[in-house]
Design an enzyme around this catalytic site. Sequence first.
Site, PDB file in Angstrom:
ATOM      1  N   ASP A  86       0.873  -1.174   0.000  1.00 43.60           N
ATOM      2  CA  ASP A  86       0.000   0.000   0.000  1.00 43.60           C
ATOM      3  C   ASP A  86       0.908   1.221   0.000  1.00 43.60           C
ATOM      4  O   ASP A  86       1.694   1.417   0.917  1.00 43.60           O
ATOM      5  CB  ASP A  86      -0.893  -0.027   1.248  1.00 43.60           C
ATOM      6  CG  ASP A  86      -1.510   1.322   1.577  1.00 43.60           C
ATOM      7  OD1 ASP A  86      -1.696   2.144   0.653  1.00 43.60           O
ATOM      8  OD2 ASP A  86      -1.810   1.559   2.770  1.00 43.60           O
ATOM      9  N   GLU A 107      -3.713   4.204  -2.591  1.00 46.14           N
ATOM     10  CA  GLU A 107      -4.074   3.812  -1.230  1.00 46.14           C
ATOM     11  C   GLU A 107      -5.562   3.968  -0.968  1.00 46.14           C
ATOM     12  O   GLU A 107      -6.213   3.068  -0.413  1.00 46.14           O
ATOM     13  CB  GLU A 107      -3.289   4.629  -0.201  1.00 46.14           C
ATOM     14  CG  GLU A 107      -3.665   4.265   1.232  1.00 46.14           C
ATOM     15  CD  GLU A 107      -2.818   4.959   2.285  1.00 46.14           C
ATOM     16  OE1 GLU A 107      -2.475   4.301   3.284  1.00 46.14           O
ATOM     17  OE2 GLU A 107      -2.519   6.150   2.118  1.00 46.14           O
ATOM     18  N   GLU A 108      -6.119   5.104  -1.359  1.00 48.01           N
ATOM     19  CA  GLU A 108      -7.534   5.347  -1.095  1.00 48.01           C
ATOM     20  C   GLU A 108      -8.429   4.342  -1.815  1.00 48.01           C
ATOM     21  O   GLU A 108      -9.420   3.858  -1.259  1.00 48.01           O
ATOM     22  CB  GLU A 108      -7.907   6.770  -1.511  1.00 48.01           C
ATOM     23  CG  GLU A 108      -7.332   7.855  -0.618  1.00 48.01           C
ATOM     24  CD  GLU A 108      -5.933   8.273  -0.999  1.00 48.01           C
ATOM     25  OE1 GLU A 108      -5.361   9.163  -0.353  1.00 48.01           O
ATOM     26  OE2 GLU A 108      -5.393   7.697  -1.962  1.00 48.01           O
TER      27      GLU A 108
END
Length: 832
Positions: free
Chosen positions: A579, A597-598
């Site tokens: 990540d 990441e989101e």
Amino acid sequence: MSISCPEGSQTVTAKGEKEVTGTKLPGNHNQGSLATDVLTSKMEEAAKEVNSSATGNVKVDDVRNDLHKFECNRKDDCQSGVKENDKLFGVSRKHKDLDDPKLDRIQGSILLPNSNLDVKGFYGLSEVNSIVSDNVIIQKKSTNGEKALTSNSPDAKPSKVTTTSTPKAKTNLSLSLNTSANADVEMLSPESPTCKNSLYNNLGESALSCTVPQASSVRSCSSVESSPSGNRGVVNPEGINEKPEVTAMETDDVDKQDSGVSSLFPKSKAKEGPVDIQSKQSLKSEQVPLLNSDKKWLGTPIEMLRRMPQCGQPLPHLRASDSHKVLIRTDLLKEGEVPVPYPSKFRDAWDDITVKMPCSEKNLFPVENEDGSVVQSRWELIRSALENGCKSSLDIRDAILSYNTAHAKRWDFTALNVLCTDGLEHSEVQYLFDVILPEMVKLALSAPKICTQPIPLLKQNMNQSLTMSQEQIACLLANAFFCTFPRRNSRKSEYSNYPEINFYRLFEGSSPRKIEKLKTLLCYFRRVTTSKPTGLVTFTRQSLNSFSKWESSATQLTRLHITYEGTIEDQGYGMLQVDFANRMVGGGVTGLGLVQEEIRFLINPELIVSRLFTEALDHNECLIITGTEQYSKYSGYAESYKWKDNHKDETPRDEWQRRCTEIVALDALKYRHFMEQFHPDKITRELNKAYCGFVRHGVNSQNLSAIATGNWGCGAFGGDTRLKALLQIMAAAEAGRDVAYFTFGDAELMRDVHDLHTFLTDRHITVGTLYGLLKQYFNVVCKNSHSQRPDVSLYGFIYEQISSDPLPEPSPGPSSSSHLSTAVSSCSSDCH
């Protein structure tokens, strides 16, 4: 229910179905689009209807026979060309003469624009003799983080297929959207080093075309289809140009869809568009790299890399300890059953080492009455507000603000209102407020019965693990949706060094990003309220106090698979998945952020709960999450992100009933100036950070899965893709792991990293030698550069230095880099 789709990009599911994803429109453009499928399951059957546009009766066997005949005719010519290349390579290895004409011929491209030195062509890297034909070459460049429209099966069987232009009667093919599994269509995997046979539908006509096989590069014995260099779009945060008109990062449309769990946003009737007949249905077999082939990947075949659970060692019996908190009854843990919370009754805590829970009796709220100001239980106020029922987005707003009065003038619920008024049809809104939200309220208010044990904070410099059930996570996330967690709405509170957990920022503004995020999360909430999840998830904060002595490391590089197609979460299944994190894990998942990441936190929402108890990561720390489940499919990236459909996660579980999905959050440094990342202190920090995430002390390397990663910290953080790739490869080697590297559409980066890795491994270059070269590069090149970029490329410098010195012995002893030249000199012909 009619679905209107604006003109834009078209996506293709793994089933061969075509779906249309519109380009972003201003304002409230979601009504009647994919968003209208939000809350009912009645569209499930509609998705199975066919809008076939078959225009010919040509049999696939006919085309297949033509392909085979042409292959036979071209095979001898291609192989003879390869032999000539091999002869040239043999000559270049034998002769050390710097004036060798072959070197002069291929010299030329390693230098950056500001350089007066020329060092690349010495090595004969990525030299390609292209074979030109009249064929139409259909290429599609993936954007960063993009999953290509074709399946990228790790089990692909390589085959070599080439074709020439054939009469239109032979090529006017179309593939019905409801093609059965046993249809007589040859399925080719994109892992195959073949030319593609793509079915391209253009104004009702399909042209069967393929990419032309190219001559092998001298060293790697395989060439790669070059990605288009034109039509560049927006650069996304992982450093790759994004073309807004192309749907990017499309997740796998798994055929094993759970027919018993209807999608939150049922699929509409698919509109026909370009279809690729490649599929995951490929046979497992030994992969042999082919010469003169058009490959989308280089290096070790991905199926040869280790994955969990196959490579893992047996787990001990799950039990709690001082360093591992377990929130369920381990003695009652059974496959397929909802874990039982431990202890049986709520145990309250209100201190600085555990999460302050909304149902705590110490969670008080000031109110005014006739006798003056008094305090009352905030939990009772929450219960009263939510149990009154919500029939509109305004009711949700009023309920949340009733127990968050201090923020009444600041919090904005526009996005939630847009979703309910313009983003969904009336029937969809009814289902949301009649079914999903009431179940979410019940889930949130069950906190005292489900989350009975105080949840420890994973603070800095701690080596601590926390295991909880998926049901407990769902309960906590329902509370986050209704913004019930106390002391978490201000940066001035004791949680100022923790990420935000309440979802109030998700409701703000009218950005289409927020609408798509809400759809993705509502898909998760429908799933967990319809059927209780039965697994566990473990969160581990790993903090290291000592690191490898990089300069004296005698470790040699491990295996590398590198590709410009596919995604970490799909093709990297069973591996340690990186990540690209913010030090506040989750980054902008509850705000406007919508990159690597989101997106991962949205499609695996159980990751979001880590924000509740994980303090900001320090330089020597990482967060490892094992067992989260993927609930949604998606397409796009950043502004083009779209929720697509419900996803049924088929990842196997381990003995602790966790999905074998291990994700490590690693936060890279952010650079204001490009050159500063080459400073030895910065390089050491990134090596230590990556090593912290990759290493597992006490575990044999044969029991460690490969690392699935990519352009870590190379977008908004300003990292250089080639440096970051090399640092991750070095850290992985030191941790005893192989690497699967996804360049997200960058074919040139794929070739460069593979060529360097091959060059280094052939010469048995150690991690310590590489570290010394990185320090030399800073001292010799970066310090003396008067521009914003180095005059000599990093890889060019490494090639030149290693080639101008004697090759190191492949002995296990420590390597010294003191013998390396400190000046960029001419390269010998013993180069790659």
